[in-house]
Motif scaffolding. Structure first.
Motif: not given
Ligand code: TYD
Length: 326
Positions: A153-158
């Protein structure tokens, strides 16, 4: 039903009229002809039939997602918050999309009754902004455990800009979801597709060199390499499709013709150069013909040899392809 396009292609906000009455209000929350008309007018593809309603209840700070299902069980979702409020997010996970990995988020609440349309090929997630929040989700496909995938949910790439919370509650499954870059985010979204690629030739006066590198010019992890040679010119090979296997074929010497068929269109590709690579995703019928005497056809494959992955009967192939598209 009014449709508003968003910053993410194919994602839309929908609004139905709310009729104030002395005893409260009423709205037609879903009307398929009106829904289709709104999508059509906006140039959106029409979805499969919405066959299931799912209802979720969450306390404040409970986050679900990001989740999606792979084809042929991919889901399109029409999401509405019927009590409370929530921040709802869609992430484009279509590998061939120009907006792959991009997200769109919106606050939905029970006052406006606005809906978010998230078609197949997008992961979705939502967080309740208050206690006693109820989500109502219409979907085109039921839950299918083996096709279910999730992303962190907190993927930095997204880089989703979730609303600030002192405490977020997520399920163990969602907590261990992979990052986009590590996910086997699957080429199954590319099922039935082919691509003829020009490989970069590193040449100098001594001759030519081509490097094949997984993740750079080979779009899958290689489990097997084989080559076909000494094939008689009047012989046809192939005449099969693969359910899961992905392949890249290169004529490193000589030439041959490959007929590729996705069940709807049949075309012939000529491989006559060591710098041309034909990528065939799963569910492509292929036939190889006219091998030159010196032909060496190199094939890189994403799976080990497995006879159960073969479809060797064309009628069966057509049956399975059309099943997947229903
Ligand atoms: P097949 O896939 O029918 O070849 P083609 O597609 O070129 O017509 O394979 C021919 C035989 O070789 C068949 O008995 C299976 C065997 N085989 C392996 O054992 N390992 C492999 O990796 C491949 C491709 C085939």
């Amino acid at each position: 039903m009014n449709l508003f396009q968003t910053s993410l292609p194919d994602i839309a906000i929908l609004e139905s009229a709310i009729y104030e009455e002395t005893q409260g209000w009423s709205m037609q929350s879903f009307d398929e002809p009106a829904f289709h008309k709104a999508l059509k007018e906006a140039g959106f593809p029409l979805p499969r039939t919405l066959i299931q309603d799912n209802h979720f209840y969450s306390k404040k700070g409970v986050l679900r997602g990001l989740q999606y299902q792979l084809p042929p069980h991919a889901q399109s979702n029409l999401i509405r918050v019927v009590h409370g409020s929530a921040y709802v997010v869609a992430v484009d996970v279509r590998r061939d999309s120009l907006s792959f990995g991009q997200w769109f988020g919106i606050e939905l609440d029970a006052v406006s009754q606005r809906m978010l349309w998230i078609p197949e090929g997008f992961a979705h997630g939502f967080v309740a902004l208050e206690d006693d929040t109820h989500f109502f989700c219409k979907t085109t496909n039921g839950h299918h455990k083996d096709s279910q995938r999730s992303l962190k949910w907190n993927d930095p790439d997204i880089g989703i800009d979730w609303p600030g919370f002192t405490e977020i509650t997520i399920s163990t499954e969602d907590a261990v979801a992979p990052l986009l870059k590590n996910s086997e985010l699957h080429s199954e979204f590319l099922q039935g597709t082919t691509e003829l690629k020009d490989l970069k030739v590193i040449g100098d006066k001594r001759g030519s060199l081509i490097a094949l590198e997984q993740g750079l010019n080979i779009p899958f992890a290689i489990k097997r390499v084989y080559y076909i040679y000494d094939t008689l010119c009047d012989v046809g090979r192939g005449f099969h499709a693969h359910r899961r296997l992905e392949q890249m074929a290169i004529c490193v010497s000589g030439s041959c013709n490959i007929v590729i068929d996705d069940g709807a269109t049949r075309q012939q590709v000529r491989l006559d150069s060591a710098s041309k690579a034909l990528i065939m995703r799963n569910m492509i019928w292929r036939e190889m013909h006219e091998f030159s005497d010196d032909c060496v056809l190199l094939v890189l494959a994403s799976e080990h040899y497995d006879e159960s992955d073969y479809i060797r009967n064309y009628d069966q192939f057509i049956k399975e392809v059309s099943c997947g598209k229903k």
